[in-house]
Design a protein around this motif. Structure first.
Motif, PDB file in Angstrom:
ATOM      1  N   GLY A   1       0.822  -1.198   0.000  1.00  0.00           N
ATOM      2  CA  GLY A   1       0.000   0.000   0.000  1.00  0.00           C
ATOM      3  C   GLY A   1       0.855   1.247   0.000  1.00  0.00           C
ATOM      4  N   PRO A   2       0.234   2.428   0.116  1.00  0.00           N
ATOM      5  CA  PRO A   2       0.984   3.686   0.037  1.00  0.00           C
ATOM      6  C   PRO A   2       2.120   3.811   1.038  1.00  0.00           C
ATOM      7  N   ARG A   3       1.932   3.305   2.250  1.00  0.00           N
ATOM      8  CA  ARG A   3       2.977   3.436   3.266  1.00  0.00           C
ATOM      9  C   ARG A   3       4.254   2.700   2.870  1.00  0.00           C
ATOM     10  N   LEU A   4       4.140   1.446   2.468  1.00  0.00           N
ATOM     11  CA  LEU A   4       5.316   0.657   2.096  1.00  0.00           C
ATOM     12  C   LEU A   4       5.917   1.173   0.787  1.00  0.00           C
ATOM     13  N   VAL A   5       5.071   1.488  -0.181  1.00  0.00           N
ATOM     14  CA  VAL A   5       5.555   1.930  -1.490  1.00  0.00           C
ATOM     15  C   VAL A   5       6.326   3.242  -1.372  1.00  0.00           C
ATOM     16  N   SER A   6       5.793   4.190  -0.619  1.00  0.00           N
ATOM     17  CA  SER A   6       6.469   5.483  -0.482  1.00  0.00           C
ATOM     18  C   SER A   6       7.773   5.341   0.302  1.00  0.00           C
ATOM     19  N   ALA A   7       7.790   4.476   1.314  1.00  0.00           N
ATOM     20  CA  ALA A   7       9.027   4.256   2.070  1.00  0.00           C
ATOM     21  C   ALA A   7      10.095   3.623   1.183  1.00  0.00           C
ATOM     22  N   THR A   8       9.688   2.696   0.333  1.00  0.00           N
ATOM     23  CA  THR A   8      10.625   2.079  -0.610  1.00  0.00           C
ATOM     24  C   THR A   8      11.162   3.112  -1.586  1.00  0.00           C
ATOM     25  N   ALA A   9      10.269   3.938  -2.121  1.00  0.00           N
ATOM     26  CA  ALA A   9      10.693   4.968  -3.072  1.00  0.00           C
ATOM     27  C   ALA A   9      11.652   5.960  -2.422  1.00  0.00           C
ATOM     28  N   GLU A  10      11.341   6.371  -1.203  1.00  0.00           N
ATOM     29  CA  GLU A  10      12.223   7.300  -0.498  1.00  0.00           C
ATOM     30  C   GLU A  10      13.595   6.683  -0.232  1.00  0.00           C
ATOM     31  N   ALA A  11      13.651   5.366  -0.122  1.00  0.00           N
ATOM     32  CA  ALA A  11      14.926   4.680   0.094  1.00  0.00           C
ATOM     33  C   ALA A  11      15.731   4.560  -1.195  1.00  0.00           C
ATOM     34  N   GLY A  12      15.131   4.940  -2.328  1.00  0.00           N
ATOM     35  CA  GLY A  12      15.847   4.914  -3.597  1.00  0.00           C
ATOM     36  C   GLY A  12      15.578   3.710  -4.460  1.00  0.00           C
TER      37      GLY A  12
ATOM     38  N   ASP B   1      15.429 -12.823   9.993  1.00  0.00           N
ATOM     39  CA  ASP B   1      15.203 -12.868  11.439  1.00  0.00           C
ATOM     40  C   ASP B   1      15.088 -11.486  12.076  1.00  0.00           C
ATOM     41  N   GLU B   2      14.940 -10.412  11.257  1.00  0.00           N
ATOM     42  CA  GLU B   2      14.789  -9.086  11.852  1.00  0.00           C
ATOM     43  C   GLU B   2      13.975  -8.195  10.929  1.00  0.00           C
ATOM     44  N   LEU B   3      13.575  -7.019  11.470  1.00  0.00           N
ATOM     45  CA  LEU B   3      12.670  -6.107  10.768  1.00  0.00           C
ATOM     46  C   LEU B   3      13.318  -4.727  10.627  1.00  0.00           C
ATOM     47  N   PRO B   4      14.117  -4.519   9.594  1.00  0.00           N
ATOM     48  CA  PRO B   4      14.687  -3.192   9.376  1.00  0.00           C
ATOM     49  C   PRO B   4      13.658  -2.268   8.740  1.00  0.00           C
ATOM     50  N   SER B   5      13.946  -0.991   8.672  1.00  0.00           N
ATOM     51  CA  SER B   5      13.142  -0.083   7.859  1.00  0.00           C
ATOM     52  C   SER B   5      13.521  -0.298   6.400  1.00  0.00           C
ATOM     53  N   CYS B   6      12.724   0.211   5.487  1.00  0.00           N
ATOM     54  CA  CYS B   6      13.061   0.098   4.063  1.00  0.00           C
ATOM     55  C   CYS B   6      14.386   0.795   3.774  1.00  0.00           C
ATOM     56  N   ALA B   7      14.603   1.963   4.385  1.00  0.00           N
ATOM     57  CA  ALA B   7      15.852   2.693   4.159  1.00  0.00           C
ATOM     58  C   ALA B   7      17.050   1.872   4.633  1.00  0.00           C
ATOM     59  N   GLU B   8      16.940   1.269   5.823  1.00  0.00           N
ATOM     60  CA  GLU B   8      18.035   0.449   6.343  1.00  0.00           C
ATOM     61  C   GLU B   8      18.269  -0.766   5.456  1.00  0.00           C
ATOM     62  N   LEU B   9      17.185  -1.395   5.017  1.00  0.00           N
ATOM     63  CA  LEU B   9      17.295  -2.594   4.186  1.00  0.00           C
ATOM     64  C   LEU B   9      17.966  -2.284   2.858  1.00  0.00           C
TER      65      LEU B   9
END
Length: 366
Positions: free
Chosen positions: A36-47, A333-341
């Motif tokens: 959805g918009p939250r995941l997609v925008s976070a991915t886009a902001e991460a480049g 085994d962990e949950l990073p942010s999109c930017a960290e990933l």
């Protein structure tokens, strides 16, 4: 659409980056109820390239989701479409009108639909599971293809990525994006060495802090082993990789006719949730039957999938629903942010390739 300027140079300047305007050759796939918009925008902001999943949205909801992504980011993103949907033309019109950067497809669009999008400046990237499918859509004008090996989650094939990817790279002249079994920088480095222009990941992006999937469900994924996924056709009539749950075990043992009443109830619930008409749902069912050569019993079972996935990924009831998952779920085994990933994967890949270049030297000529 003009690609945004980035503060620093990308670590990898691949054809995928140049084609879509993203900084890194990573794609977050269009997972129903998840992308959805939250995941997609976070991915886009991460480049990376975030892709909205539209199959579980009405057209009006899709318009709202596109607007929300645009409010959150000015970077390129995509929308995943069903080419056989009864309102596919209406959705294509929406993407063109909203100047969405990329249209991705789980089922191959026809040559005319590809042409319409390309004429409007929209990049077209279908997903394929076989070399012949890649050759077909490339001949029709697709700008790139995502090729998913059998390790991938959701609807998947039987050929491993390491066998399928080089076949497709050798067969087509458009950028090839590898999917199925990727989760870290070593995977990105390997895909680039195979000749891919980047990688696409679903399960890995689902398991981030930016994913709206309930935390309890994420913990269910994190507890999985690599042997805890199963590929079954008993849920919706097509091979579907998912985590083993009580529901999947029951579906495996139940006779198809015993599952039909539940499928009809789920179809009604999906209709009420999305606002789709029975006429539209019947048209989609006919297209599904034609494209996959399914019997009517399997078409009716296909109505199960969206609502069973929603029960698990949205309502937070994993044992009562379906948890699409790639085999990589067993090694995360962990949950990073999109930017960290994204930063970690790109950094790891660059380090791996640099290390191999420094340590692997050709032997003397013979």
């Amino acid at each position: 659409m003009t690609a945004p300027a980035f503060d620093t140079a990308p670590a990898f300047d691949t054809p995928l980056c140049r084609l879509t305007g993203v900084r890194h050759p990573l794609v977050q796939t269009g997972m129903g109820w998840v992308a959805g918009p939250r995941l997609v925008s976070a991915t886009a902001e991460a480049g990376a390239l975030g892709v909205l999943a539209s199959a579980t949205m009405s057209t009006s909801r899709l318009a709202e989701a596109i607007a929300e992504v645009k409010r959150r980011t000015d970077r390129p993103f995509g929308v995943n479409l069903r080419a056989d949907a009864g309102d596919a033309e209406e959705r294509v019109d929406l993407l063109i009108r909203e100047r969405v950067a990329v249209a991705s497809f789980a089922l191959a669009p026809d040559e005319r639909l590809i042409g319409r999008l390309k004429d409007a400046g929209v990049v077209v990237i279908p997903s394929v599971g076989a070399r012949r499918h890649a050759e077909k859509v490339a001949a029709w004008g697709a700008d790139a293809v995502v090729v998913q090996g059998g390790e991938g989650g959701g609807h998947t094939g039987a050929v491993a990525t390491t066998l399928l990817l080089p076949q497709v790279v050798d067969a087509v002249d458009v950028p090839v994006i590898a999917a199925g079994g990727f989760f870290d920088g070593r995977g990105l480095a390997a895909a680039l060495c195979y000749g891919a222009a980047g990688i696409a990941m679903g399960t890995r992006f689902l398991l981030t802090t930016d994913s709206a999937v309930p935390d309890a469900v994420k913990r269910h994924y994190l507890a999985a082993a690599t042997s805890d996924t199963v590929v079954t056709s008993r849920v919706d009539g097509m091979p579907h990789r998912m985590l083993r749950t009580g529901l999947t075990r029951a579906a495996e043992s139940a006779h198809p006719l015993r599952r039909l009443p539940a499928a009809l109830r789920q179809a009604w619930a999906f209709k009420e949730l999305t606002g789709m008409s029975w006429r539209r749902m019947l048209a989609d069912g006919l297209a599904l039957r034609r494209n996959h050569e399914l019997p009517w019993s399997s078409v009716l079972l296909a109505a199960n999938a969206p609502m069973l996935i929603k029960a698990a990924l949205v309502d937070g009831r994993p044992q009562a629903g379906v948890l699409p998952a790639g085999q990589v779920a067993g090694v995360i085994d962990e949950l990073p942010s999109c930017a960290e990933l994204v930063d970690r994967i790109v950094g790891e890949a660059a380090a791996v390739l640099a290390d191999r270049a420094a340590t692997v030297r050709p032997g003397p000529a013979r």
